[in-house]
Design a protein around this motif. Structure first.
Motif, PDB file in Angstrom:
ATOM      1  N   PHE A  12      32.629  18.353  23.522  1.00  0.00           N
ATOM      2  CA  PHE A  12      32.251  18.330  24.926  1.00  0.00           C
ATOM      3  C   PHE A  12      32.841  19.509  25.700  1.00  0.00           C
ATOM      4  CE2 PHE A  12      32.566  13.820  23.526  1.00  0.00           C
ATOM      5  CZ  PHE A  12      31.204  13.615  23.415  1.00  0.00           C
ATOM      6  N   ASP A  13      34.044  19.963  25.325  1.00  0.00           N
ATOM      7  CA  ASP A  13      34.627  21.132  25.985  1.00  0.00           C
ATOM      8  C   ASP A  13      33.749  22.358  25.785  1.00  0.00           C
ATOM      9  OD1 ASP A  13      36.838  19.798  26.995  1.00  0.00           O
ATOM     10  OD2 ASP A  13      37.986  20.059  25.150  1.00  0.00           O
ATOM     11  N   SER A  14      33.269  22.526  24.569  1.00  0.00           N
ATOM     12  CA  SER A  14      32.396  23.676  24.277  1.00  0.00           C
ATOM     13  C   SER A  14      31.090  23.569  25.049  1.00  0.00           C
ATOM     14  CB  SER A  14      32.111  23.754  22.778  1.00  0.00           C
ATOM     15  OG  SER A  14      33.308  23.922  22.046  1.00  0.00           O
ATOM     16  N   ALA A  15      30.594  22.321  25.200  1.00  0.00           N
ATOM     17  CA  ALA A  15      29.361  22.124  25.957  1.00  0.00           C
ATOM     18  C   ALA A  15      29.547  22.535  27.412  1.00  0.00           C
ATOM     19  CB  ALA A  15      28.926  20.672  25.874  1.00  0.00           C
ATOM     20  N   LEU A  16      30.697  22.190  27.993  1.00  0.00           N
ATOM     21  CA  LEU A  16      30.949  22.554  29.384  1.00  0.00           C
ATOM     22  C   LEU A  16      31.171  24.060  29.538  1.00  0.00           C
ATOM     23  CD1 LEU A  16      33.251  19.573  30.415  1.00  0.00           C
ATOM     24  CD2 LEU A  16      30.820  19.873  30.878  1.00  0.00           C
ATOM     25  N   GLU A  17      31.688  24.718  28.486  1.00  0.00           N
ATOM     26  CA  GLU A  17      31.841  26.173  28.538  1.00  0.00           C
ATOM     27  C   GLU A  17      30.486  26.868  28.600  1.00  0.00           C
ATOM     28  OE1 GLU A  17      34.175  27.320  25.210  1.00  0.00           O
ATOM     29  OE2 GLU A  17      36.031  26.422  25.972  1.00  0.00           O
TER      30      GLU A  17
ATOM     31  N   LEU B 208      25.774   6.872  31.726  1.00  0.00           N
ATOM     32  CA  LEU B 208      26.576   6.749  32.942  1.00  0.00           C
ATOM     33  C   LEU B 208      26.868   5.280  33.252  1.00  0.00           C
ATOM     34  CD1 LEU B 208      27.900   8.249  35.281  1.00  0.00           C
ATOM     35  CD2 LEU B 208      25.745   8.070  36.533  1.00  0.00           C
ATOM     36  N   PHE B 209      25.881   4.416  33.081  1.00  0.00           N
ATOM     37  CA  PHE B 209      26.082   2.979  33.300  1.00  0.00           C
ATOM     38  C   PHE B 209      27.195   2.440  32.404  1.00  0.00           C
ATOM     39  CE2 PHE B 209      21.609   2.261  35.099  1.00  0.00           C
ATOM     40  CZ  PHE B 209      22.104   2.056  36.387  1.00  0.00           C
TER      41      PHE B 209
ATOM     42  N   VAL C  54      25.434  15.628  32.337  1.00  0.00           N
ATOM     43  CA  VAL C  54      25.965  14.306  32.668  1.00  0.00           C
ATOM     44  C   VAL C  54      26.465  13.604  31.415  1.00  0.00           C
ATOM     45  CG1 VAL C  54      25.329  11.998  33.481  1.00  0.00           C
ATOM     46  CG2 VAL C  54      24.588  14.014  34.757  1.00  0.00           C
ATOM     47  N   VAL C  55      25.678  13.638  30.347  1.00  0.00           N
ATOM     48  CA  VAL C  55      26.074  13.009  29.085  1.00  0.00           C
ATOM     49  C   VAL C  55      27.367  13.626  28.563  1.00  0.00           C
ATOM     50  CG1 VAL C  55      25.412  12.619  26.690  1.00  0.00           C
ATOM     51  CG2 VAL C  55      23.720  12.356  28.494  1.00  0.00           C
ATOM     52  N   ALA C  56      27.467  14.969  28.621  1.00  0.00           N
ATOM     53  CA  ALA C  56      28.669  15.647  28.125  1.00  0.00           C
ATOM     54  C   ALA C  56      29.899  15.235  28.917  1.00  0.00           C
ATOM     55  CB  ALA C  56      28.477  17.161  28.197  1.00  0.00           C
ATOM     56  N   LEU C  57      29.780  15.209  30.247  1.00  0.00           N
ATOM     57  CA  LEU C  57      30.927  14.852  31.078  1.00  0.00           C
ATOM     58  C   LEU C  57      31.350  13.402  30.864  1.00  0.00           C
ATOM     59  CD1 LEU C  57      29.838  16.624  34.386  1.00  0.00           C
ATOM     60  CD2 LEU C  57      31.764  17.267  32.944  1.00  0.00           C
ATOM     61  N   VAL C  58      30.380  12.518  30.760  1.00  0.00           N
ATOM     62  CA  VAL C  58      30.684  11.103  30.581  1.00  0.00           C
ATOM     63  C   VAL C  58      31.380  10.864  29.256  1.00  0.00           C
ATOM     64  CG1 VAL C  58      29.621   8.866  30.170  1.00  0.00           C
ATOM     65  CG2 VAL C  58      28.922  10.215  32.133  1.00  0.00           C
TER      66      VAL C  58
ATOM     67  N   ASN D 297      34.966  11.579  29.112  1.00  0.00           N
ATOM     68  CA  ASN D 297      35.755  10.725  30.004  1.00  0.00           C
ATOM     69  C   ASN D 297      35.988  11.343  31.372  1.00  0.00           C
ATOM     70  OD1 ASN D 297      36.045   8.600  28.143  1.00  0.00           O
ATOM     71  ND2 ASN D 297      37.798   9.617  27.182  1.00  0.00           N
ATOM     72  N   GLN D 298      35.165  12.315  31.744  1.00  0.00           N
ATOM     73  CA  GLN D 298      35.215  12.857  33.096  1.00  0.00           C
ATOM     74  C   GLN D 298      34.102  12.186  33.908  1.00  0.00           C
ATOM     75  OE1 GLN D 298      35.231  17.131  33.157  1.00  0.00           O
ATOM     76  NE2 GLN D 298      37.044  17.294  31.865  1.00  0.00           N
TER      77      GLN D 298
END
Length: 792
Positions: A133-138, A198-199, A159-163, A166-167
């Motif tokens: 997920f860190d790489s996805a946000l980069e 998200l739910f 949204v999926v990556a952040l969720v 755990n953000q």
């Protein structure tokens, strides 16, 4: 052969295509045999077409394609295009070599090339699927740096990556941006995966307000509909948070939905779990029968859920029946199912059946866990088999297995109750030596034992036994500060103010606990009135073609859920076991137990007042402790005030609360109200445990309603709960005092046949019974003698 060559040349059409094909074939062969080291840069005419064809060749390994791509980027007369970068990224993502993406992105930036947003989304999705997920946000930072616009559809992946990282807060913010982008023509809306992810995250984080906000926002969106997974998540979440009405409405909506997202097995499992969680086990059993007639077959999860619900609410016969059905249908009960049924049998005082079940569990090859043995040891202790429980504990220690910190805590608790503090302290030392953590539950059990015997000085011994004494020090510091606060001066403003203000009196209990419309199945009990059969059929307003007629009835009965006093299936605990967050209320509960056990009601009240004044929220156990003491002292108005405060603070009542209410009404001679409270409890999803049965039998018996007490006793046995020594003592006493000697003797015989050992209360009751028998014999003899005198 000549024909084939002629056909090939005719197909190719142009000389340039033929040259490219020959170059691609030559390069492919070289890459396959020796990699890039034998490629001649001067003799290979590179172009976008040649590079794309080489990257698309299935015969070339991914690593060789990456090496060739990097080799080509170093050629002075060639520069990669956005298309070639997009192709190499597809190759890398397809093969799973995600570690190559970052170097390729750096190379792309150096070439001042920008790929399209679709390729960036491919990179995002690949990192998300692999859990990076860190790489996805980069990737988002790279897009912002290169000036690539984020299409609304890309927000779904973000949204999926952040969720999943755990953000949740950041993911929620991004989700609302996606909703804003979908305003207007409604062309862009969140996809089902992002919504469901998200739910799930919001439910796990217990973010109820945010969950409801997202739910309502989505419901306002035209063109958006929950899929089956989404419906199941929402049904489970709202139900677990006590909003049964919304869960039932969503179920009805699923049935009427034309999109194909109808109820599935998971939906029924969620509804059964929700109904059990709010105490509606009777309704859950009917839904269970409807499940079997809906075209879906119960699975192992279905059986486990309904058995756990029945065991928690003392429906032991139902649990046993479904357990047998589970085995008959070919499902092998696992450890969790056995543990649930084992715990239920011990709570219902069916000790013989519980021990037989444990033997069956071992014979069937189901591996017993530490929790299984903890249930067994605790059950033996609670059913008066302390020697057997301690012997089992010692045997397990010798074997070196199936013993954990909870096991020690259980044994220490029971030793403290019996006043065996020396043995309890020795177990604490042994517990530390074995590497188990001495938790707050164990420490508070010891503190209560120390106070009962007036050995507060033994806390120093406790500190010596525990290597990490920080918890003990915190307890001692808390006690010191508490004592200092209680020695402080009184606030004169509060001297004449009732601590628990009340309106009316305790006899108005019914107007309080039933002050508003009930939840489904509460005001109108369809089952008890015979309007709905156990197989789910209904005689009123029912659609006989429906696969779930009883569920339809429940939806139609949805009313307001704003009751003044809500019932919780979960019992209040002295120690909440929530770490630092519950330390203060845990300690308040502990010292309340100490003060109230010694009859120091004024100290208990002052302790309660001090800590509620500083913002500490009492829990069910706190209120129950205070109310019990007021009822025992005959302070019914104060107990009534506590009950009102529980309602105002939305603190749920548990079975212990209702025990206190019925005990108080019994002392006031209001057995009629006690019966009414029982009816209301059952409508709210409550249940009767053995303490409640004993309390009610005592209240009815002492009010002279002997026949009703006998009926309640028979109901107790019918539902699968075995009476204990307290039950028999009460029945013998009330029948003896009512002059019903034969029935009292019958209960004495039943007690002995059941293996209940008489205690000192029994001895006192039997003395009274013997005197009553002698009195009746004397009275009978006097009557006969008088008759003879009349004849003469």
């Amino acid at each position: 052969m000549c024909y084939r060559k002629t056909l090939t040349f005719a197909t190719l059409g142009t000389t340039s295509e033929l040259e490219n094909l020959l170059v691609v074939a030559s390069v492919s062969k070289t890459l396959t045999e020796s990699g890039t080291r034998n490629l001649n840069a001067d003799s290979i005419p590179l172009s976008e077409s040649v590079v794309l064809q080489i990257l698309q060749r299935n015969s070339i390994h991914t690593s060789e394609k990456i090496d060739f791509f990097k080799w080509a980027s170093l050629r002075p007369n060639y520069k990669h295009s956005p298309n070639t970068y997009s192709q190499i990224f597809r190759v890398v993502c397809r093969s799973g070599c995600l570690q190559e993406i970052r170097p390729l992105l750096i190379l792309m930036k150096e070439d001042n090339v920008v790929i399209d947003s679709a390729t960036f989304k491919l990179l995002l999705d690949s990192f998300i699927k692999s859990g990076k997920f860190d790489s996805a946000l980069e990737i988002l930072d790279d897009m912002e740096e290169l000036g690539t616009s984020l299409s609304p559809y890309m927000y779904n992946s973000i949204v999926v990556a952040l969720v999943r990282k755990n953000q949740v807060g950041l993911g929620l913010s991004m989700f609302f941006k996606l909703l804003e982008a979908s305003n207007g023509d409604g062309a862009f809306i969140p996809d089902a995966l992002a919504c469901n992810e998200l739910f799930v995250a919001l439910r796990k984080a217990d973010m109820r307000v945010e969950f409801k906000k997202v739910f309502e926002k989505l419901r306002e969106k035209k063109g958006f509909g929950l899929d089956t997974w989404g419906y199941n998540i929402c049904i489970h979440a709202f139900g677990c948070w006590g909003d049964l009405g919304t869960s039932l409405k969503l179920f009805k909506e699923m049935k009427e939905n034309d999109s194909g997202s109808g109820p599935d097995l998971c939906t029924y499992n969620s509804l059964i779990r929700v109904l059990c969680a709010v105490g509606k086990v009777k309704d859950a059993l009917i839904v269970w029968e409807e499940l079997k007639g809906s075209g879906h077959e119960p699975d192992a999860v279905s059986y486990r859920t309904i058995i756990q619900g029945c065991c928690k609410t003392y429906r032991i016969d139902d649990a046993t029946r479904i357990f047998s059905e589970m085995q008959y249908n070919g499902f092998r009960p696992d450890t969790v199912v056995y543990n649930s049924l084992l715990d239920g049998l011990f709570k219902a005082r069916k000790m013989t059946e519980a021990c037989q079940l444990f033997e069956k569990m071992v014979q069937d090859g189901v591996r017993a866990s530490c929790w299984s043995y903890n249930i067994l040891i605790d059950g033996l202790f609670r059913n008066g088999r302390a020697v057997a429980a301690y012997t089992l504990f010692c045997d397990l220690k010798k074997k070196g297995q199936f013993v954990d910190g909870v096991t020690y805590s259980i044994v220490i608790l029971h030793l403290c109750k019996e006043g065996q503090l020396e043995g309890a302290l020795e177990l604490v030392e042994e517990m530390e030596a074995r590497g188990f953590v001495v938790d707050l539950v164990t420490i508070t059990s010891l503190l209560i034992g120390f106070h009962k015997q007036g050995r507060w000085d033994w806390t120093e011994r406790l500190m010596k036994h525990i290597r990490d004494g920080s918890l003990v020090l915190n307890v001692l510091r808390w006690r010191t500060e508490m004592e200092a606060s209680m020695r402080g001066p009184h606030s004169r403003k509060k001297d004449l103010t009732p601590m628990f203000p009340f309106k009316g009196d305790f006899s108005e209990i019914m107007s309080f606990i039933s002050s508003s419309p009930a939840n489904p199945g509460e005001d109108s009990d369809l089952v008890s009135e015979g309007k709905v059969q156990f197989d789910g059929t209904s005689s009123i307003n029912a659609n006989h073609w429906s696969s779930s007629p009883y569920m339809d009835q429940l939806v139609d009965q949805i009313g307001s859920t704003n009751q003044s006093l809500k019932f919780s299936v979960s019992r209040g605990q002295r120690v909440q076991e929530k770490g630092v967050g519950s330390f203060d209320i845990d300690m308040v509960n502990t010292f309340l137990s100490i003060f109230l056990a010694k009859g120091k009601l004024s100290l208990a009240c002052k302790l309660f007042e001090i800590f509620t004044a500083v913002g500490l929220d009492p829990v069910s156990y706190t209120y129950n402790s205070m109310m019990t003491s007021f009822v025992k002292k005959g302070y019914f108005n104060e107990a009534w005030g506590i009950l009102h405060e529980m309602g105002e603070n939305l603190c749920p009542a548990d079975i212990a609360t209702y025990n206190v209410l019925i005990q108080g009404l019994g002392k006031m001679g209001r057995a009629d109200l006690a019966s009414a409270v029982l009816d209301q409890l059952m409508k709210q999803g409550g249940y009767l445990d053995i303490v409640m049965y004993n309390t009610l039998i005592n209240a009815l018996g002492k009010a002279g309603r002997i026949d009703e007490a006998n009926q309640l006793f028979e109901q107790m046995r019918t539902c699968g709960i075995n009476p204990d020594i307290f039950t028999f003592n009460i029945l013998i006493e009330v029948h003896s005092k009512a002059g019903r000697v034969k029935e009292a003797y019958k209960f004495l015989k039943m007690m002995l046949d059941a293996g209940c050992s008489p205690n000192h209360v029994t001895d006192t009751t039997l003395d009274f019974l013997e005197k009553e028998i002698d009195r009746l014999r004397y009275q009978k003899a006097s009557i006969k003698w008088n008759k003879k005198d009349d004849v003469t």
